[in-house]
Design an enzyme around this catalytic site. Structure first.
Site, PDB file in Angstrom:
ATOM      1  N   GLU A  35       0.803  -1.223   0.000  1.00 18.28           N
ATOM      2  CA  GLU A  35       0.000   0.000   0.000  1.00 18.28           C
ATOM      3  C   GLU A  35       0.837   1.275   0.000  1.00 18.28           C
ATOM      4  OE1 GLU A  35      -4.253  -0.931   1.940  1.00 18.28           O
ATOM      5  OE2 GLU A  35      -2.606  -0.996   3.364  1.00 18.28           O
TER       6      GLU A  35
ATOM      7  N   HIS B  31      -7.145   1.775   9.977  1.00 21.61           N
ATOM      8  CA  HIS B  31      -8.496   1.217   9.998  1.00 21.61           C
ATOM      9  C   HIS B  31      -9.132   1.677  11.308  1.00 21.61           C
ATOM     10  CE1 HIS B  31      -5.743  -1.538   7.778  1.00 21.61           C
ATOM     11  NE2 HIS B  31      -6.596  -1.209   6.814  1.00 21.61           N
TER      12      HIS B  31
END
Length: 234
Positions: A73, A94
């Site tokens: 990522e 998250h």
């Protein structure tokens, strides 16, 4: 100067973990202060293990000469740095209280002065728009991450549908501050929606309160750093 950036990235990671914002798969980066066409991000490790020796240097295509494993990522970071020269730090988490707003229709909007930096509402990147409904929902390719950067636009945060959160800012400390209060704001909004009709910040309140709260970044950093020391983590 680069050493200071490395140390801030490590401290930021510890703060975000300690405050419950980051989990096993989060990561934070900073633009190279000596070369704006490069940025620093830790090698692929569990965040609790990261030290200053684990920091890798990438170009704006997400490439590095460091042969240690890198996060897939990393392109989230590279594509945002590429399109937003004002951004000096990128964070992907998250964040627990924010995560529900990645999969419901209710927009994440500011309800208190501490959330004024959000703007009128948080944009959501929807991977299905271009890639259909059989993806892994992951930000692991330059084309997907370029779309994430486009969805972010000129704002401070973007949500990845059914996945997570990306915060940006002009410094590592600012991004940590924003990530903490985005989590707080999401929790407050969720609680408020259960009680009654929510009164969101007006455009004028967003503009004025954002300037006031933004001046308190170091106070937050100092507080969270002290909490690390008290917990024996610094």
């Amino acid at each position: 100067m680069r050493r200071k950036v490395f140390e801030e990235l490590v401290t930021a990671t510890k703060i975000l973990l300690n405050e419950g914002i980051m989990d096993t798969f989060g990561h934070i980066s900073a633009r190279d202060p000596e070369d704006p066409a490069s940025f620093f991000l830790a090698q692929k490790l569990a965040p609790s293990l990261i030290t200053v020796d684990d920091i890798q240097r990438f170009n704006l295509d997400g490439e590095t000469s460091d042969n240690r494993p890198s996060y897939l990522e990393r392109y989230i970071h590279s594509e945002i740095y590429k399109t937003r020269p004002d951004v000096q730090c990128v964070l992907h988490t998250h964040s627990p209280a924010v995560l529900p707003y990645c999969f419901v229709d209710t927009p994440l909007r500011p309800v208190t002065h501490m959330g004024a930096f959000i703007g009128e509402s948080v944009p959501v990147y929807e991977i299905r728009d271009k890639h259909g409904d059989e993806t892994d929902l992951f930000g692991g390719s330059p084309d997907v991450c370029a779309d994430i950067a486009e969805s972010l636009g000129s704002q401070t945060v973007v949500l990845m549908a059914r996945h997570g959160v990306v915060n940006v800012g002009k410094s590592v400390r600012e991004v940590v501050f924003r990530a903490f209060y985005l989590e707080q704001e999401a929790a407050a909004l969720t609680a408020g929606l259960k009680i009654g009709n929510v009164k969101y910040l007006s455009p004028g309140e967003i503009k004025t309160a954002g300037k006031l709260v933004g001046a308190q970044i170091d106070r937050g950093w100092n507080h969270w750093s002290q909490r690390l020391r008290q917990a024996g983590l610094a």
